[in-house]
Design an enzyme around this catalytic site. Structure first.
Site, short mmCIF file in Angstrom:
data_model
loop_
_atom_site.label_atom_id
_atom_site.label_comp_id
_atom_site.label_asym_id
_atom_site.label_seq_id
_atom_site.Cartn_x
_atom_site.Cartn_y
_atom_site.Cartn_z
N SER A 151 41.79 47.39 49.61
CA SER A 151 42.85 47.50 48.60
C SER A 151 43.69 48.75 48.82
CB SER A 151 42.24 47.50 47.21
OG SER A 151 41.21 48.43 47.13
N HIS B 79 45.29 41.45 52.37
CA HIS B 79 44.88 41.86 51.02
C HIS B 79 45.06 40.69 50.06
CE1 HIS B 79 45.59 44.95 47.52
NE2 HIS B 79 44.39 44.42 47.49
N GLU C 219 48.95 40.10 50.69
CA GLU C 219 49.73 41.23 51.18
C GLU C 219 49.28 41.47 52.62
OE1 GLU C 219 48.95 44.95 49.08
OE2 GLU C 219 51.07 45.48 49.16
N ASN D 124 49.16 48.23 45.22
CA ASN D 124 48.45 49.24 44.44
C ASN D 124 49.21 50.55 44.28
OD1 ASN D 124 46.20 47.86 43.49
ND2 ASN D 124 45.30 47.86 45.54
N1 3HC Z 1 38.61 29.65 40.45
C1 3HC Z 1 39.38 28.59 40.26
N2 3HC Z 1 40.26 28.50 39.23
C2 3HC Z 1 40.30 29.53 38.36
C3 3HC Z 1 39.51 30.69 38.52
C4 3HC Z 1 38.62 30.73 39.61
N3 3HC Z 1 37.83 31.78 39.87
N4 3HC Z 1 39.80 31.57 37.52
C5 3HC Z 1 40.76 30.98 36.77
N5 3HC Z 1 41.06 29.75 37.27
C6 3HC Z 1 42.08 28.81 36.80
C7 3HC Z 1 41.64 28.10 35.55
O1 3HC Z 1 40.92 26.92 35.85
C8 3HC Z 1 42.96 27.81 34.85
O2 3HC Z 1 43.59 26.67 35.40
P1 3HC Z 1 44.64 25.80 34.54
O3 3HC Z 1 45.63 26.76 33.95
O4 3HC Z 1 45.27 24.88 35.53
O5 3HC Z 1 43.81 25.13 33.50
C9 3HC Z 1 43.83 29.00 35.25
O6 3HC Z 1 43.24 29.57 36.42
C10 3HC Z 1 43.88 30.01 34.15
O7 3HC Z 1 42.55 30.43 33.83
P2 3HC Z 1 41.96 30.58 32.35
O8 3HC Z 1 42.56 29.53 31.46
O9 3HC Z 1 40.48 30.68 32.46
O10 3HC Z 1 42.39 32.01 31.86
P3 3HC Z 1 43.78 32.69 31.85
O11 3HC Z 1 44.89 31.76 31.52
O12 3HC Z 1 43.55 33.89 31.02
O13 3HC Z 1 43.99 33.14 33.36
C11 3HC Z 1 43.82 34.69 35.09
C12 3HC Z 1 43.07 33.94 34.02
C13 3HC Z 1 44.29 33.74 36.18
C14 3HC Z 1 42.81 35.67 35.69
C15 3HC Z 1 45.06 35.40 34.45
O14 3HC Z 1 44.65 36.14 33.33
C16 3HC Z 1 45.78 36.32 35.39
O15 3HC Z 1 46.57 35.88 36.21
N6 3HC Z 1 45.48 37.64 35.27
C17 3HC Z 1 46.04 38.64 36.15
C18 3HC Z 1 45.20 38.67 37.40
C19 3HC Z 1 45.67 39.70 38.35
O16 3HC Z 1 46.64 40.42 38.15
N7 3HC Z 1 44.96 39.80 39.46
C20 3HC Z 1 45.24 40.77 40.47
C21 3HC Z 1 44.31 41.93 40.28
S1 3HC Z 1 44.69 43.23 41.43
C22 3HC Z 1 43.78 42.82 42.79
O17 3HC Z 1 43.03 41.89 42.84
C23 3HC Z 1 43.99 43.71 43.97
C24 3HC Z 1 43.04 44.85 44.08
O18 3HC Z 1 43.38 45.55 45.25
C25 3HC Z 1 42.99 45.80 42.94
#
Ligand code: 3HC
Length: 286
Positions: A120, A141, A153, A191
């Site tokens: 990251s 990434h 990325e 990041n």
């Molecule tokens: N596998 C498969 N599908 C998944 C899943 C998984 N692990 N997690 C969530 N989903 C799917 C769900 O089935 C759902 O599908 P649908 O909308 O078609 O029914 C959809 O994703 C949304 O999930 P939920 O309804 O459970 O919950 P939310 O609507 O709250 O979404 C989330 C969850 C997708 C995590 C959303 O909150 C989100 O996009 N959050 C931001 C995530 C983010 O910014 N991530 C990046 C982090 S930074 C990083 O990783 C980099 C590092 O370097 C720090």
């Protein structure tokens, strides 16, 4: 450069298992490598759960999901990566541990195997320098949850060749992702921009400007972020956020990246976010 068909993923944590899943769904043969049998077992359960969600919402047939699962082979040793066209490393975010792993992989992989780190924020150029193939070393990434987030990325190190970049860009598209190319500077783009936002949100709590809930509401309702910055920080892990801020602070030597004392204190107290059951918020289960 031929196509990438055999992929080794090193590290069976949240990111490694998600990467293994999307590669297998795209038809690749995947070797998921981790020294811990318990990690490999929980990775399989995580992939099964995630595939179930994808099938439920119609993204994949049950038969395709089952076929994808059979393409993921678990292994406890790094030399299981020997025949791979590409190795993607997604282990613990510590430079010395990653470097040691790449040195071992260098000795057991074919010279033409491409090497990609899912780091990251650790410098791709530095990691590449411990191998004999910096031109075939790149950053790939992914974002959590890997099966959902569309971005890869793609980070070009100082010596990464255009052929390597083109191969990884093509693979990312095969995985159903959108690759975005960036150069190797601290925090890359994601990041470098995200962590100061999270840090500033932590400062706002620290200085009593607003509660964590209020800050997150501002970003959810005012800027249409799916999660506010402090919910996102808990989701990422506060220790990971702190590590990345330290990379930015040291890498640029600029005080604007100094980590918030509250963030440092929470990490010292073990309040690491969702995985620990407590961070800016409390959670039912670790
Ligand atoms: N596998 C498969 N599908 C998944 C899943 C998984 N692990 N997690 C969530 N989903 C799917 C769900 O089935 C759902 O599908 P649908 O909308 O078609 O029914 C959809 O994703 C949304 O999930 P939920 O309804 O459970 O919950 P939310 O609507 O709250 O979404 C989330 C969850 C997708 C995590 C959303 O909150 C989100 O996009 N959050 C931001 C995530 C983010 O910014 N991530 C990046 C982090 S930074 C990083 O990783 C980099 C590092 O370097 C720090």
């Amino acid at each position: 450069m031929g196509g990438i068909e055999r992929i080794a993923v090193i590290g069976a944590g949240t990111m490694g298992s998600g990467i293994a899943q999307v590669c297998a769904v795209a038809g690749k043969q995947v070797t998921l490598i981790d020294m811990g049998p318990a990690q490999l077992e929980s990775a399989r359960v995580r992939v099964q759960d995630s595939l179930r969600r994808v099938v439920k919402k119609g993204g994949l047939t049950q038969a395709d999901a089952e076929a994808a699962l059979t393409r993921i082979h678990s292994a406890p040793r790094l030399d299981a990566a020997a025949d791979s066209d590409l190795v993607i490393e997604a282990i613990f975010e510590k430079e010395s541990i990653k470097a040691e792993t790449w040195i071992q992989l260098e000795s057991c992989c074919k010279p033409q195997t491409l090497f990609a780190s899912n780091t990251s924020s650790i410098s791709i150029t530095k990691l590449a320098s411990v191998t004999k193939r910096p031109e075939r070393f790149i950053g790939m990434h992914f974002f959590n949850p890997v099966p959902v987030m569309k971005l890869v990325e793609v980070i070009r190190g100082n010596k990464t060749s255009p052929e390597t970049t083109a191969a990884i860009v093509a693979l990312s598209k095969e995985l159903g992702k959108t690759p975005v190319e960036v150069n190797d500077y601290p925090g890359f783009v994601s990041n470098r921009v995200l962590m100061p936002l999270i840090n500033e949100a932590a400062f706002a709590v620290f200085e009593g400007v607003a509660t964590a809930e209020a800050i997150d509401e501002v970003f959810k309702l005012g800027m249409a972020h799916p999660m506010g910055p402090l919910t996102l920080a808990d989701f990422i892990g506060l220790d990971v956020c702190l590590d990345i801020l330290n990379v930015l602070f040291e890498g640029f030597g600029d005080p604007k990246y100094r980590p918030c004392p509250l963030l440092k204190q929470m990490v010292a107290a073990g309040k690491l976010g969702r995985k620990a059951g407590e961070g800016f918020y409390k959670y039912e289960k670790a």
